[in-house]
Design a protein around this motif. Structure first.
Motif, PDB file in Angstrom:
ATOM      1  N   GLN A   1      55.937  30.667  -1.749  1.00  0.00           N
ATOM      2  CA  GLN A   1      55.548  31.719  -0.821  1.00  0.00           C
ATOM      3  C   GLN A   1      54.077  32.070  -0.967  1.00  0.00           C
ATOM      4  OE1 GLN A   1      57.547  33.686   1.194  1.00  0.00           O
ATOM      5  NE2 GLN A   1      59.607  33.698   0.358  1.00  0.00           N
ATOM      6  N   HIS A   2      53.524  32.615   0.067  1.00  0.00           N
ATOM      7  CA  HIS A   2      52.195  33.188  -0.071  1.00  0.00           C
ATOM      8  C   HIS A   2      52.072  34.395   0.852  1.00  0.00           C
ATOM      9  CE1 HIS A   2      51.507  30.439   3.358  1.00  0.00           C
ATOM     10  NE2 HIS A   2      50.631  31.324   3.728  1.00  0.00           N
ATOM     11  N   HIS A   3      51.016  35.156   0.634  1.00  0.00           N
ATOM     12  CA  HIS A   3      50.838  36.387   1.391  1.00  0.00           C
ATOM     13  C   HIS A   3      49.491  36.378   2.083  1.00  0.00           C
ATOM     14  CE1 HIS A   3      54.324  37.384  -0.820  1.00  0.00           C
ATOM     15  NE2 HIS A   3      53.696  37.313  -1.972  1.00  0.00           N
ATOM     16  N   HIS A   4      49.245  37.417   2.871  1.00  0.00           N
ATOM     17  CA  HIS A   4      48.001  37.447   3.638  1.00  0.00           C
ATOM     18  C   HIS A   4      47.239  38.747   3.475  1.00  0.00           C
ATOM     19  CE1 HIS A   4      50.332  34.282   5.773  1.00  0.00           C
ATOM     20  NE2 HIS A   4      49.161  33.699   5.814  1.00  0.00           N
ATOM     21  N   LEU A   5      45.918  38.600   3.468  1.00  0.00           N
ATOM     22  CA  LEU A   5      45.031  39.752   3.557  1.00  0.00           C
ATOM     23  C   LEU A   5      44.435  39.728   4.974  1.00  0.00           C
ATOM     24  CD1 LEU A   5      42.955  39.292   0.247  1.00  0.00           C
ATOM     25  CD2 LEU A   5      45.189  40.366   0.553  1.00  0.00           C
ATOM     26  N   VAL A   6      44.528  40.847   5.663  1.00  0.00           N
ATOM     27  CA  VAL A   6      44.023  40.910   7.034  1.00  0.00           C
ATOM     28  C   VAL A   6      42.826  41.847   7.070  1.00  0.00           C
ATOM     29  CG1 VAL A   6      44.607  41.421   9.428  1.00  0.00           C
ATOM     30  CG2 VAL A   6      46.410  40.727   7.830  1.00  0.00           C
ATOM     31  N   CYS A   7      41.674  41.341   7.486  1.00  0.00           N
ATOM     32  CA  CYS A   7      40.486  42.202   7.564  1.00  0.00           C
ATOM     33  C   CYS A   7      40.545  43.031   8.833  1.00  0.00           C
ATOM     34  CB  CYS A   7      39.191  41.398   7.536  1.00  0.00           C
ATOM     35  SG  CYS A   7      37.752  42.496   7.624  1.00  0.00           S
ATOM     36  N   LEU A   8      40.460  44.341   8.665  1.00  0.00           N
ATOM     37  CA  LEU A   8      40.578  45.254   9.807  1.00  0.00           C
ATOM     38  C   LEU A   8      39.335  45.232  10.669  1.00  0.00           C
ATOM     39  CD1 LEU A   8      42.178  48.221   7.853  1.00  0.00           C
ATOM     40  CD2 LEU A   8      43.317  46.782   9.548  1.00  0.00           C
ATOM     41  N   ASN A   9      38.265  44.676  10.139  1.00  0.00           N
ATOM     42  CA  ASN A   9      37.030  44.648  10.911  1.00  0.00           C
ATOM     43  C   ASN A   9      36.858  43.334  11.672  1.00  0.00           C
ATOM     44  OD1 ASN A   9      33.656  44.163  10.607  1.00  0.00           O
ATOM     45  ND2 ASN A   9      34.425  46.012  11.574  1.00  0.00           N
ATOM     46  N   CYS A  10      36.909  42.213  10.965  1.00  0.00           N
ATOM     47  CA  CYS A  10      36.639  40.929  11.629  1.00  0.00           C
ATOM     48  C   CYS A  10      37.911  40.120  11.876  1.00  0.00           C
ATOM     49  CB  CYS A  10      35.638  40.108  10.823  1.00  0.00           C
ATOM     50  SG  CYS A  10      36.265  39.479   9.248  1.00  0.00           S
ATOM     51  N   ASN A  11      39.066  40.688  11.514  1.00  0.00           N
ATOM     52  CA  ASN A  11      40.351  40.020  11.732  1.00  0.00           C
ATOM     53  C   ASN A  11      40.563  38.729  10.955  1.00  0.00           C
ATOM     54  OD1 ASN A  11      41.549  41.884  13.555  1.00  0.00           O
ATOM     55  ND2 ASN A  11      40.077  41.196  15.077  1.00  0.00           N
ATOM     56  N   LYS A  12      39.663  38.465  10.025  1.00  0.00           N
ATOM     57  CA  LYS A  12      39.827  37.289   9.183  1.00  0.00           C
ATOM     58  C   LYS A  12      41.144  37.367   8.419  1.00  0.00           C
ATOM     59  CE  LYS A  12      37.436  34.869   5.442  1.00  0.00           C
ATOM     60  NZ  LYS A  12      36.378  34.992   4.429  1.00  0.00           N
ATOM     61  N   LEU A  13      41.775  36.221   8.249  1.00  0.00           N
ATOM     62  CA  LEU A  13      43.013  36.142   7.491  1.00  0.00           C
ATOM     63  C   LEU A  13      42.766  35.356   6.221  1.00  0.00           C
ATOM     64  CD1 LEU A  13      45.859  35.454  10.012  1.00  0.00           C
ATOM     65  CD2 LEU A  13      46.071  36.809   7.948  1.00  0.00           C
ATOM     66  N   ILE A  14      43.058  35.956   5.092  1.00  0.00           N
ATOM     67  CA  ILE A  14      42.852  35.294   3.813  1.00  0.00           C
ATOM     68  C   ILE A  14      44.213  35.091   3.171  1.00  0.00           C
ATOM     69  CG2 ILE A  14      41.834  35.559   1.512  1.00  0.00           C
ATOM     70  CD1 ILE A  14      39.861  37.581   2.995  1.00  0.00           C
ATOM     71  N   GLU A  15      44.400  33.962   2.526  1.00  0.00           N
ATOM     72  CA  GLU A  15      45.694  33.737   1.897  1.00  0.00           C
ATOM     73  C   GLU A  15      45.676  34.040   0.408  1.00  0.00           C
ATOM     74  OE1 GLU A  15      47.195  29.927   2.950  1.00  0.00           O
ATOM     75  OE2 GLU A  15      47.010  30.366   5.079  1.00  0.00           O
TER      76      GLU A  15
ATOM     77  N   LEU B   1      54.685  40.101   3.197  1.00  0.00           N
ATOM     78  CA  LEU B   1      53.759  41.063   2.577  1.00  0.00           C
ATOM     79  C   LEU B   1      52.360  40.843   3.113  1.00  0.00           C
ATOM     80  CD1 LEU B   1      52.885  43.182   0.504  1.00  0.00           C
ATOM     81  CD2 LEU B   1      52.936  41.416  -1.255  1.00  0.00           C
ATOM     82  N   LYS B   2      51.802  41.903   3.685  1.00  0.00           N
ATOM     83  CA  LYS B   2      50.433  41.816   4.182  1.00  0.00           C
ATOM     84  C   LYS B   2      49.631  42.988   3.664  1.00  0.00           C
ATOM     85  CE  LYS B   2      52.044  41.613   8.297  1.00  0.00           C
ATOM     86  NZ  LYS B   2      53.132  41.031   9.088  1.00  0.00           N
ATOM     87  N   PHE B   3      48.395  42.720   3.322  1.00  0.00           N
ATOM     88  CA  PHE B   3      47.486  43.785   2.917  1.00  0.00           C
ATOM     89  C   PHE B   3      46.420  43.923   3.989  1.00  0.00           C
ATOM     90  CE2 PHE B   3      49.217  42.105  -1.035  1.00  0.00           C
ATOM     91  CZ  PHE B   3      49.596  43.271  -1.689  1.00  0.00           C
ATOM     92  N   TYR B   4      46.161  45.152   4.390  1.00  0.00           N
ATOM     93  CA  TYR B   4      45.116  45.408   5.378  1.00  0.00           C
ATOM     94  C   TYR B   4      43.933  46.055   4.675  1.00  0.00           C
ATOM     95  CZ  TYR B   4      48.766  44.525   8.796  1.00  0.00           C
ATOM     96  OH  TYR B   4      49.761  43.941   9.530  1.00  0.00           O
ATOM     97  N   GLY B   5      42.745  45.650   5.056  1.00  0.00           N
ATOM     98  CA  GLY B   5      41.567  46.235   4.437  1.00  0.00           C
ATOM     99  C   GLY B   5      40.311  45.557   4.925  1.00  0.00           C
ATOM    100  N   TYR B   6      39.325  45.411   4.044  1.00  0.00           N
ATOM    101  CA  TYR B   6      38.039  44.871   4.449  1.00  0.00           C
ATOM    102  C   TYR B   6      37.620  43.733   3.534  1.00  0.00           C
ATOM    103  CZ  TYR B   6      38.217  48.915   7.330  1.00  0.00           C
ATOM    104  OH  TYR B   6      38.643  49.830   8.262  1.00  0.00           O
ATOM    105  N   CYS B   7      37.249  42.619   4.149  1.00  0.00           N
ATOM    106  CA  CYS B   7      36.887  41.436   3.380  1.00  0.00           C
ATOM    107  C   CYS B   7      35.492  41.603   2.782  1.00  0.00           C
ATOM    108  CB  CYS B   7      36.951  40.190   4.266  1.00  0.00           C
ATOM    109  SG  CYS B   7      35.630  40.076   5.483  1.00  0.00           S
ATOM    110  N   SER B   8      35.096  40.637   1.971  1.00  0.00           N
ATOM    111  CA  SER B   8      33.836  40.776   1.238  1.00  0.00           C
ATOM    112  C   SER B   8      32.642  40.997   2.178  1.00  0.00           C
ATOM    113  CB  SER B   8      33.602  39.539   0.365  1.00  0.00           C
ATOM    114  OG  SER B   8      33.782  38.368   1.120  1.00  0.00           O
ATOM    115  N   LYS B   9      32.670  40.361   3.338  1.00  0.00           N
ATOM    116  CA  LYS B   9      31.547  40.543   4.269  1.00  0.00           C
ATOM    117  C   LYS B   9      31.551  41.912   4.928  1.00  0.00           C
ATOM    118  CE  LYS B   9      30.917  35.703   5.545  1.00  0.00           C
ATOM    119  NZ  LYS B   9      31.752  34.719   6.262  1.00  0.00           N
ATOM    120  N   CYS B  10      32.727  42.426   5.208  1.00  0.00           N
ATOM    121  CA  CYS B  10      32.818  43.641   6.042  1.00  0.00           C
ATOM    122  C   CYS B  10      32.902  44.941   5.249  1.00  0.00           C
ATOM    123  CB  CYS B  10      34.030  43.554   6.973  1.00  0.00           C
ATOM    124  SG  CYS B  10      33.937  42.168   8.131  1.00  0.00           S
ATOM    125  N   LYS B  11      33.188  44.839   3.978  1.00  0.00           N
ATOM    126  CA  LYS B  11      33.445  46.105   3.277  1.00  0.00           C
ATOM    127  C   LYS B  11      32.172  46.860   2.908  1.00  0.00           C
ATOM    128  CE  LYS B  11      33.875  44.625  -1.534  1.00  0.00           C
ATOM    129  NZ  LYS B  11      34.813  44.398  -2.648  1.00  0.00           N
TER     130      LYS B  11
END
Lengths: 144, 144
Positions: free
Chosen positions: B94-108, B134-144
């Motif tokens: 299994q794997h999960h995702h991080l969703v950037c609320l600013n640029c919508n990038k999806l990180i695994e 399981l998904k985490f919403y937040g801001y990626c390294s570029k957007c935070k």
DNA sequence: TTCCTTGCAAACTTTTTGCAGCCTT
DNA sequence: AAGGCTGCAAAAAGTTTGCAAGGAA
């Protein structure tokens, strides 16, 4: 202060009007048996007492309420948005859901189980987590 | 055996036909840059090389592939279904995702972090868990 | 009085379905 | 040869939008 009054206060504080449809919606959602409903389902149930409320009003206000934190949106994998009145407590108290794949029953898991995990992931991926969404799919006691 | 051949085998084993559109879709999805796409996006990109493939074929096959475990469906809170080719490994990973609320990038997030938690929840709620999301919403390294 | 909000209907978007003909097995 | 599968177009389902009238502040 109860949830209903807290919701009214949030509206007033941000200069949104406390209109009749908004009051009806918030009071409706405060009832525990009106949880996890789609806009369409809310419309059906509210129509009985308020036949002149339009469905667009429900869509517009659910969107507004979500932005204001008055409700929480729940997206299962059928893609339909469902809503529940948020706790509106100081200690913002996350919870998760169990979804029965057979009868579609939704069960709530009260604890927030991911605090420690989030710290770990934030460091590893250089990502600032502000929210999460955790759902378990399986079979409830009746269906398994 | 690579993922593409595994997918073909799953189809054949269950008496589904290995048609041209299915081959095109599976090969397309095997490319790492074609992850997390909606049917509409898949249609747009595939149309360039295969202008006669209909969008209904994509919807129908994504549904089928999901049932067969060939792809994994991802539902973010915009309600649109996105797909990725599953690993198709023995040790279902299994794997999960991080969703950037600013640029919508999806990180695994590669690890599956919930094994222990599931056991606990199963007992507490008398619920048989077969999957989770399981998904985490937040801001990626570029957007935070 | 101001202008936010509503109800209605039309428009839009995403997804599903019916059907005749084609293609894999 | 048989029946699953496809492309097309139409339909369905969910959601959004435009607008004139109504109502809260």
């Amino acid at each position: 202060m109860n949830r209903i009054d807290k919701a009214y206060k949030i509206l007033a504080d941000q200069a949104y009007k406390t209109t009749e449809p908004r009051r009806v919606l918030i009071e409706f959602l405060d009832d525990d048996k009106n949880k996890h409903l789609s806009c369409d389902e809310i419309y059906d149930r509210i129509s009985k007492d308020h036949p002149n409320m339009g469905i667009a009003t429900i869509y517009r206000n659910m969107q507004l309420f979500e932005e204001l934190g008055i409700v929480t949106k729940l997206t299962l994998d059928d893609g339909i948005s469902r809503y529940e009145l948020a706790n509106l407590e100081e200690d913002v108290h996350q919870h998760h859901h169990l979804v029965c794949l057979n009868c579609n029953k939704l069960i709530e898991v009260k604890e927030d189980l991911l605090g420690a995990l989030e710290v770990e992931i934030e460091q590893e991926h250089d990502f600032k987590i502000v929210d999460h969404d955790l759902k378990f799919y399986g079979y409830c006691s009746k269906c398994k």
